[in-house]
Design a protein around this motif. Structure first.
Motif, PDB file in Angstrom:
ATOM      1  N   GLN A 273      -4.984  -1.972  -8.405  1.00  0.00           N
ATOM      2  CA  GLN A 273      -6.115  -1.199  -8.747  1.00  0.00           C
ATOM      3  C   GLN A 273      -6.978  -2.123  -9.336  1.00  0.00           C
ATOM      4  O   GLN A 273      -6.571  -3.065 -10.336  1.00  0.00           O
ATOM      5  N   ASP A 274      -8.218  -1.752  -9.353  1.00  0.00           N
ATOM      6  CA  ASP A 274      -9.550  -2.486  -9.813  1.00  0.00           C
ATOM      7  C   ASP A 274      -9.977  -3.954  -9.181  1.00  0.00           C
ATOM      8  O   ASP A 274     -10.745  -4.561  -9.680  1.00  0.00           O
ATOM      9  N   ALA A 275      -8.725  -4.266  -8.343  1.00  0.00           N
ATOM     10  CA  ALA A 275      -8.952  -5.675  -7.594  1.00  0.00           C
ATOM     11  C   ALA A 275      -9.777  -5.449  -6.198  1.00  0.00           C
ATOM     12  O   ALA A 275      -9.374  -4.116  -5.450  1.00  0.00           O
ATOM     13  N   LEU A 276     -10.597  -6.151  -5.625  1.00  0.00           N
ATOM     14  CA  LEU A 276     -11.318  -5.878  -4.590  1.00  0.00           C
ATOM     15  C   LEU A 276     -10.078  -6.342  -3.466  1.00  0.00           C
ATOM     16  O   LEU A 276      -9.711  -7.342  -3.332  1.00  0.00           O
ATOM     17  N   ARG A 277      -9.935  -5.322  -2.779  1.00  0.00           N
ATOM     18  CA  ARG A 277      -8.788  -5.738  -1.524  1.00  0.00           C
ATOM     19  C   ARG A 277      -9.431  -4.684  -0.216  1.00  0.00           C
ATOM     20  O   ARG A 277     -10.352  -3.729  -0.466  1.00  0.00           O
ATOM     21  N   GLN A 278      -8.742  -5.219   0.780  1.00  0.00           N
ATOM     22  CA  GLN A 278      -9.113  -4.378   2.050  1.00  0.00           C
ATOM     23  C   GLN A 278      -8.456  -3.300   1.922  1.00  0.00           C
ATOM     24  O   GLN A 278      -7.399  -2.494   1.621  1.00  0.00           O
ATOM     25  N   VAL A 279      -9.571  -2.092   2.349  1.00  0.00           N
ATOM     26  CA  VAL A 279      -9.056  -0.692   2.127  1.00  0.00           C
ATOM     27  C   VAL A 279      -8.895  -0.096   3.633  1.00  0.00           C
ATOM     28  O   VAL A 279      -7.929   0.697   3.835  1.00  0.00           O
ATOM     29  N   ALA A 280      -9.731  -0.580   4.698  1.00  0.00           N
ATOM     30  CA  ALA A 280      -9.702  -0.026   6.000  1.00  0.00           C
ATOM     31  C   ALA A 280     -10.567  -1.003   6.997  1.00  0.00           C
ATOM     32  O   ALA A 280     -10.948  -1.861   6.503  1.00  0.00           O
ATOM     33  N   ARG A 281      -9.991  -0.693   8.153  1.00  0.00           N
ATOM     34  CA  ARG A 281     -10.775  -1.442   9.328  1.00  0.00           C
ATOM     35  C   ARG A 281     -10.963  -0.527  10.453  1.00  0.00           C
ATOM     36  O   ARG A 281     -10.014   0.384  10.818  1.00  0.00           O
ATOM     37  N   VAL A 282     -12.211  -0.476  11.075  1.00  0.00           N
ATOM     38  CA  VAL A 282     -12.419   0.404  12.100  1.00  0.00           C
ATOM     39  C   VAL A 282     -12.847  -0.271  13.212  1.00  0.00           C
ATOM     40  O   VAL A 282     -13.803  -1.510  12.980  1.00  0.00           O
ATOM     41  N   GLU A 283     -12.613  -0.022  14.426  1.00  0.00           N
ATOM     42  CA  GLU A 283     -13.173  -0.807  15.905  1.00  0.00           C
ATOM     43  C   GLU A 283     -13.435   0.311  16.763  1.00  0.00           C
ATOM     44  O   GLU A 283     -12.909   1.302  16.945  1.00  0.00           O
ATOM     45  N   ASP A 284     -14.766   0.008  17.599  1.00  0.00           N
ATOM     46  CA  ASP A 284     -15.106   0.625  18.614  1.00  0.00           C
ATOM     47  C   ASP A 284     -14.713  -0.121  19.717  1.00  0.00           C
ATOM     48  O   ASP A 284     -15.149  -1.062  20.061  1.00  0.00           O
ATOM     49  N   PRO A 285     -13.841   0.497  20.562  1.00  0.00           N
ATOM     50  CA  PRO A 285     -13.123  -0.350  21.826  1.00  0.00           C
ATOM     51  C   PRO A 285     -14.268  -0.712  23.044  1.00  0.00           C
ATOM     52  O   PRO A 285     -14.129  -1.728  23.570  1.00  0.00           O
ATOM     53  N   LYS A 286     -15.276   0.281  22.967  1.00  0.00           N
ATOM     54  CA  LYS A 286     -16.106  -0.041  24.121  1.00  0.00           C
ATOM     55  C   LYS A 286     -17.238  -1.035  23.609  1.00  0.00           C
ATOM     56  O   LYS A 286     -17.446  -2.012  24.590  1.00  0.00           O
ATOM     57  N   SER A 287     -17.864  -0.906  22.514  1.00  0.00           N
ATOM     58  CA  SER A 287     -18.863  -2.065  22.137  1.00  0.00           C
ATOM     59  C   SER A 287     -18.086  -3.165  21.805  1.00  0.00           C
ATOM     60  O   SER A 287     -18.645  -4.363  21.453  1.00  0.00           O
ATOM     61  N   GLY A 288     -16.771  -3.298  20.868  1.00  0.00           N
ATOM     62  CA  GLY A 288     -16.266  -4.313  20.383  1.00  0.00           C
ATOM     63  C   GLY A 288     -16.879  -4.801  19.059  1.00  0.00           C
ATOM     64  O   GLY A 288     -16.272  -5.579  18.307  1.00  0.00           O
ATOM     65  N   ARG A 289     -17.539  -3.767  18.537  1.00  0.00           N
ATOM     66  CA  ARG A 289     -18.114  -3.737  16.928  1.00  0.00           C
ATOM     67  C   ARG A 289     -16.972  -3.282  16.226  1.00  0.00           C
ATOM     68  O   ARG A 289     -16.026  -2.350  16.588  1.00  0.00           O
ATOM     69  N   GLY A 290     -16.467  -3.992  15.025  1.00  0.00           N
ATOM     70  CA  GLY A 290     -15.705  -3.586  14.068  1.00  0.00           C
ATOM     71  C   GLY A 290     -16.119  -3.852  12.874  1.00  0.00           C
ATOM     72  O   GLY A 290     -17.226  -4.353  12.420  1.00  0.00           O
ATOM     73  N   MET A 291     -15.485  -3.085  11.682  1.00  0.00           N
ATOM     74  CA  MET A 291     -15.792  -3.393  10.311  1.00  0.00           C
ATOM     75  C   MET A 291     -14.704  -3.217   9.584  1.00  0.00           C
ATOM     76  O   MET A 291     -13.897  -2.358   9.653  1.00  0.00           O
ATOM     77  N   GLU A 292     -14.720  -4.164   8.461  1.00  0.00           N
ATOM     78  CA  GLU A 292     -13.695  -3.871   7.312  1.00  0.00           C
ATOM     79  C   GLU A 292     -14.263  -3.436   6.142  1.00  0.00           C
ATOM     80  O   GLU A 292     -15.314  -3.991   5.874  1.00  0.00           O
TER      81      GLU A 292
END
Length: 363
Positions: A273-292
């Motif tokens: 807690q209180d540390a910057l860490r990866q929370v989630a990841r999302v990808e759209d399979p059609k466009s190839g865009r993703g975000m963490e």
């Protein structure tokens, strides 16, 4: 016709700007842009609610799309109820029975979700005018900083609170959002959230049920019938809340036409807690865009736009149910009434409130 609409909005904004007192600063409201040097990554924001209005990013073929839901005009943000892209507080999410006790003193809040308070009350931070403190367009990391002073007793919350929200771009496609608050007179609960609605295929492009979602949380906080945490922190294993591996958003969720289905729940994020860490990841399979999504908060709320019904958005697009997902990094909901949860209390003279999040887009 345009003037007939803008005049009452302007009067409303003037009244709100002066609501803090006779000598309150008159704060103009506008839209502001940040753009990277290459020109293929930009955002727009407004100081109405310190709101993220648009996010333009490319896909794997270089096609640009705006991947966050929102409105075209200030009037729509003033009148809207979905909190598209807004900074939500003083305490985002729900507080049970609109009350809490802090340091032996009871406080009552505005009820705007049945018997509960949600997102800071009927006029939370998403419905106020923020001051533009800095707006730096040049360099490798352009940014803008908003400021708001929340007065003692605003929406029932104790103590004066000074708040800053900064949006900043950095390479290659990183958007940082930093939310800071300092209590100056009394202890108070604070839970600020960016309420972005994301659709990586582009806003208004349909539902996100096929977006692949990973949430790095092995536990979640179960809810009662009024969507208040029970106090338990339960494992996601064997439940519909298990997103430890990338999974289509709609694979296990209940889909109910007209609202009522979908996800609206807090996950207990793994890691320090209180540390910057990866929370989630999302990808759209059609466009190839993703975000963490990276953040330093103990929780993240997954909301799948369950009650978004035929909402007219930017460019004439109509947003429907499940047309976006929210990943709201946050304190646990109703933490002020659950001493077993990580504390959300900020005290004068203490270290203050610090909420850092970074959204890393990729293709």
């Amino acid at each position: 016709m345009a003037r007939a609409v803008l005049l009452p909005v302007a009067l409303l904004l003037l009244c709100l700007a002066l609501a803090g007192g006779a000598d309150a600063e008159r704060k103009p409201v506008g839209f502001y842009e940040l753009k990277n040097k290459k020109g293929d990554f930009s955002i727009k924001v407004t100081n109405w609610g310190a709101t993220l209005v648009s996010v333009l990013v490319p896909d794997c073929k270089g096609n640009m799309a705006d991947v966050i839901l929102g409105y075209d005009t200030l009037a729509e943000y003033v009148n809207g109820t979905a909190s598209f892209g807004a900074t939500v507080g003083r305490v985002a999410n729900r507080i049970a029975n609109s009350r809490f006790v802090l340091d032996g003193k009871p406080y009552r809040l505005f009820r705007n979700d049945g018997n509960n308070s949600i997102h800071g009350g009927h006029r939370g931070f998403s419905k106020v005018i923020w001051t533009v403190k800095e707006h730096v367009l040049d360099g490798d990391s352009p940014y803008i900083t908003f400021f708001y002073h929340s007065f003692d007793g605003e929406q029932g919350f104790p103590g004066d609170l000074d708040l800053y929200v900064t949006y900043q771009l950095s390479s290659p496609y990183d958007l940082s959002i930093r939310m800071n608050a300092t209590a100056t007179t009394k202890a108070t609960p604070v839970n600020l959230v960016n309420h972005g609605y994301w659709n990586l295929a582009g806003h208004g492009s349909g539902d996100v049920l096929r977006h692949e979602l990973q949430i790095l949380a092995s536990r979640y906080t179960p809810l009662d019938a009024t969507k208040i945490p029970t106090g338990q922190v339960a494992p996601v294993a064997g439940t519909i809340y298990d997103f430890l591996k990338p999974t289509p958003v709609g694979e296990h969720m209940e889909v109910v036409s007209g609202g009522g289905g979908g996800y609206d729940i807090n996950f207990a994020v793994d890691g320090q807690q209180d540390a910057l860490r990866q929370v989630a990841r999302v990808e759209d399979p059609k466009s190839g865009r993703g975000m963490e999504v990276w953040a330093n908060q103990p929780g993240v709320q997954l909301y799948t736009s369950n009650w978004l019904i035929n909402e007219k958005g930017k460019g004439g697009k109509v947003y429907g149910q499940y047309g976006a997902l929210c990943l709201e990094t946050q304190a646990y909901p109703d933490a002020v009434n659950h001493p077993e949860f990580p504390s959300s209390i900020v005290r004068p003279g203490g270290q203050g409130y610090k909420h850092d999040m970074t959204i890393k887009f990729y293709y």
